[in-house]
Design a protein around this motif. Structure first.
Motif, PDB file in Angstrom:
ATOM      1  N   ALA A 103       0.835  -1.203   0.000  1.00 33.06           N
ATOM      2  CA  ALA A 103       0.000   0.000   0.000  1.00 33.06           C
ATOM      3  C   ALA A 103       0.869   1.253   0.000  1.00 33.06           C
ATOM      4  O   ALA A 103       0.543   2.256  -0.654  1.00 33.06           O
ATOM      5  N   ALA A 104       1.986   1.193   0.730  1.00 32.97           N
ATOM      6  CA  ALA A 104       2.905   2.333   0.768  1.00 32.97           C
ATOM      7  C   ALA A 104       3.583   2.526  -0.579  1.00 32.97           C
ATOM      8  O   ALA A 104       3.903   3.661  -0.963  1.00 32.97           O
ATOM      9  N   PHE A 105       3.806   1.437  -1.325  1.00 29.42           N
ATOM     10  CA  PHE A 105       4.406   1.550  -2.660  1.00 29.42           C
ATOM     11  C   PHE A 105       3.452   2.292  -3.601  1.00 29.42           C
ATOM     12  O   PHE A 105       3.870   3.185  -4.347  1.00 29.42           O
ATOM     13  N   VAL A 106       2.177   1.908  -3.575  1.00 30.74           N
ATOM     14  CA  VAL A 106       1.187   2.558  -4.434  1.00 30.74           C
ATOM     15  C   VAL A 106       1.038   4.026  -4.048  1.00 30.74           C
ATOM     16  O   VAL A 106       0.944   4.905  -4.918  1.00 30.74           O
ATOM     17  N   GLU A 107       1.032   4.299  -2.759  1.00 30.29           N
ATOM     18  CA  GLU A 107       0.915   5.682  -2.297  1.00 30.29           C
ATOM     19  C   GLU A 107       2.104   6.519  -2.765  1.00 30.29           C
ATOM     20  O   GLU A 107       1.947   7.650  -3.238  1.00 30.29           O
ATOM     21  N   ALA A 108       3.313   5.958  -2.654  1.00 32.78           N
ATOM     22  CA  ALA A 108       4.511   6.687  -3.070  1.00 32.78           C
ATOM     23  C   ALA A 108       4.534   6.925  -4.568  1.00 32.78           C
ATOM     24  O   ALA A 108       5.135   7.888  -5.043  1.00 32.78           O
ATOM     25  N   ALA A 109       3.848   6.059  -5.306  1.00 36.57           N
ATOM     26  CA  ALA A 109       3.836   6.150  -6.770  1.00 36.57           C
ATOM     27  C   ALA A 109       2.637   6.929  -7.302  1.00 36.57           C
ATOM     28  O   ALA A 109       2.352   6.878  -8.501  1.00 36.57           O
ATOM     29  N   THR A 114       1.540   1.639 -11.769  1.00 37.44           N
ATOM     30  CA  THR A 114       2.153   0.680 -10.844  1.00 37.44           C
ATOM     31  C   THR A 114       1.886  -0.736 -11.350  1.00 37.44           C
ATOM     32  O   THR A 114       0.739  -1.126 -11.559  1.00 37.44           O
ATOM     33  N   THR A 115       2.958  -1.474 -11.559  1.00 40.61           N
ATOM     34  CA  THR A 115       2.859  -2.874 -11.982  1.00 40.61           C
ATOM     35  C   THR A 115       3.348  -3.762 -10.843  1.00 40.61           C
ATOM     36  O   THR A 115       4.447  -3.569 -10.327  1.00 40.61           O
ATOM     37  N   PHE A 116       2.526  -4.726 -10.444  1.00 42.04           N
ATOM     38  CA  PHE A 116       2.960  -5.732  -9.479  1.00 42.04           C
ATOM     39  C   PHE A 116       3.666  -6.821 -10.268  1.00 42.04           C
ATOM     40  O   PHE A 116       3.090  -7.418 -11.178  1.00 42.04           O
ATOM     41  N   HIS A 117       4.932  -7.076  -9.930  1.00 37.46           N
ATOM     42  CA  HIS A 117       5.748  -7.954 -10.765  1.00 37.46           C
ATOM     43  C   HIS A 117       5.512  -9.436 -10.471  1.00 37.46           C
ATOM     44  O   HIS A 117       4.525  -9.805  -9.819  1.00 37.46           O
ATOM     45  N   LEU A 136      -5.508  -2.830  -3.665  1.00 37.44           N
ATOM     46  CA  LEU A 136      -4.488  -1.835  -3.351  1.00 37.44           C
ATOM     47  C   LEU A 136      -4.388  -0.748  -4.412  1.00 37.44           C
ATOM     48  O   LEU A 136      -3.771   0.290  -4.183  1.00 37.44           O
ATOM     49  N   GLY A 137      -4.951  -0.987  -5.593  1.00 40.04           N
ATOM     50  CA  GLY A 137      -4.966   0.037  -6.629  1.00 40.04           C
ATOM     51  C   GLY A 137      -3.853  -0.052  -7.648  1.00 40.04           C
ATOM     52  O   GLY A 137      -3.567   0.939  -8.343  1.00 40.04           O
ATOM     53  N   PHE A 138      -3.225  -1.204  -7.796  1.00 43.57           N
ATOM     54  CA  PHE A 138      -2.202  -1.366  -8.828  1.00 43.57           C
ATOM     55  C   PHE A 138      -2.825  -1.235 -10.220  1.00 43.57           C
ATOM     56  O   PHE A 138      -3.978  -1.608 -10.447  1.00 43.57           O
ATOM     57  N   THR A 139      -2.037  -0.717 -11.151  1.00 46.36           N
ATOM     58  CA  THR A 139      -2.496  -0.553 -12.532  1.00 46.36           C
ATOM     59  C   THR A 139      -2.555  -1.886 -13.264  1.00 46.36           C
ATOM     60  O   THR A 139      -3.510  -2.177 -13.985  1.00 46.36           O
ATOM     61  N   ALA A 161      -6.967 -12.782 -15.947  1.00 45.15           N
ATOM     62  CA  ALA A 161      -7.390 -11.654 -16.771  1.00 45.15           C
ATOM     63  C   ALA A 161      -8.901 -11.464 -16.739  1.00 45.15           C
ATOM     64  O   ALA A 161      -9.392 -10.332 -16.815  1.00 45.15           O
ATOM     65  N   ALA A 162      -9.640 -12.558 -16.605  1.00 51.60           N
ATOM     66  CA  ALA A 162     -11.098 -12.480 -16.563  1.00 51.60           C
ATOM     67  C   ALA A 162     -11.616 -12.128 -15.174  1.00 51.60           C
ATOM     68  O   ALA A 162     -12.795 -11.810 -15.007  1.00 51.60           O
ATOM     69  N   ARG A 163     -10.725 -12.150 -14.189  1.00 53.15           N
ATOM     70  CA  ARG A 163     -11.129 -12.007 -12.792  1.00 53.15           C
ATOM     71  C   ARG A 163     -11.193 -10.557 -12.330  1.00 53.15           C
ATOM     72  O   ARG A 163     -11.847 -10.246 -11.336  1.00 53.15           O
ATOM     73  N   THR A 164     -10.487  -9.647 -13.026  1.00 55.48           N
ATOM     74  CA  THR A 164     -10.269  -8.320 -12.479  1.00 55.48           C
ATOM     75  C   THR A 164     -10.188  -7.263 -13.570  1.00 55.48           C
ATOM     76  O   THR A 164      -9.962  -7.574 -14.738  1.00 55.48           O
ATOM     77  N   ALA A 165     -10.360  -6.004 -13.144  1.00 53.61           N
ATOM     78  CA  ALA A 165     -10.164  -4.884 -14.060  1.00 53.61           C
ATOM     79  C   ALA A 165      -8.703  -4.481 -14.149  1.00 53.61           C
ATOM     80  O   ALA A 165      -8.316  -3.696 -15.022  1.00 53.61           O
ATOM     81  N   VAL A 166      -7.870  -5.020 -13.268  1.00 56.44           N
ATOM     82  CA  VAL A 166      -6.433  -4.762 -13.335  1.00 56.44           C
ATOM     83  C   VAL A 166      -5.897  -5.349 -14.637  1.00 56.44           C
ATOM     84  O   VAL A 166      -6.251  -6.476 -15.010  1.00 56.44           O
TER      85      VAL A 166
END
Length: 237
Positions: A103-109, A114-117, A136-139, A161-166
């Protein structure tokens, strides 16, 4: 379909830009799975491309100490300051869940992509991890479906891919020769690749003295312009 090319040099950035890549993932140490690049490289790369900076403080797993978490937040701020359009980050708990510090990573960015690797591929449960990543709001998220190749992991990638809008971006052995099959099997529209070739000649031309896995007679890898061009040409079809 969008192609992201992972590179570790300014030469690689120029190759990706010339080929028309949608994004560049900027790293150091690809032979170690990718590490945070230098400030100078970030700054120079951001002048010529849409750069998404990998923020990973060390090789190995994705369970980080408090000091390492703090360093990641600092490096995100540095990437922003020096022109990055996005960051590529992630962390897991010892139990294999997405760490709440993300969450702090997304906030800082804030204001950057933001891509979760591929930490998601070694999480305890990729579906549960994706739900947390979305909350958490990752792109986007980068995954090979817990396999070495995107084709082998295609059933899970398609499910995610079918599970989320991410945005779900497929990786793992993606090349021009198999891109159509990866797209068809996964249903994604974002592909990630790091085509490289060995270059240079070690002293005497017999042994390697540098990077992990470099064949004898070579001293490092560089981005493969022919493969990048072929893959990115497919992007525009």
């Amino acid at each position: 379909m969008r192609v992201e090319i992972s590179v570790e040099s300014l030469w690689g950035v120029r190759v990706a830009v010339a080929a028309g890549a949608a994004r560049v993932e900027l790293c150091a140490g690809l032979s170690d799975g990718g590490l945070t690049p230098s400030v100078g490289l970030i700054e120079a790369a951001a002048e010529i491309a849409e750069v998404h900076v990998l923020v990973r403080p060390r090789p190995g797993g994705f369970v980080y100490s408090r000091d390492e978490m703090g360093l990641i937040v600092r490096d995100i701020a540095v990437a922003r300051e020096h022109g990055a359009a996005g960051v590529v980050v992630g962390a897991l708990t010892e139990e294999g869940a997405v760490d709440d510090h993300c969450a702090a990573f997304v906030e800082a960015a804030e204001g950057m992509h933001t891509t979760f690797h591929r930490a998601i591929d070694v999480s305890a449960d990729s579906r549960r991890a994706l739900d947390r990543i979305a909350a958490l709001g990752f792109t986007r998220v980068l995954t090979s479906g817990r396999c070495r190749s995107a084709l082998d992991g295609a059933p899970l990638i398609k499910d995610l891919a079918a599970r989320t809008a991410v945005e779900v971006m497929a990786c793992g052995g993606v090349r021009a020769a198999n891109a159509a099959r990866v797209l068809a099997a996964t249903g994604v529209r974002d592909l990630h690749a790091a085509p490289r070739r060995p270059v240079g000649t070690a002293p005497g031309g017999e042994v390697s003295y540098a990077g992990v896995g470099v064949p004898a007679g070579h001293d490092h890898f560089e981005t493969d312009p022919d493969e990048v061009a072929a893959l990115c040409a497919f992007q525009t079809e």
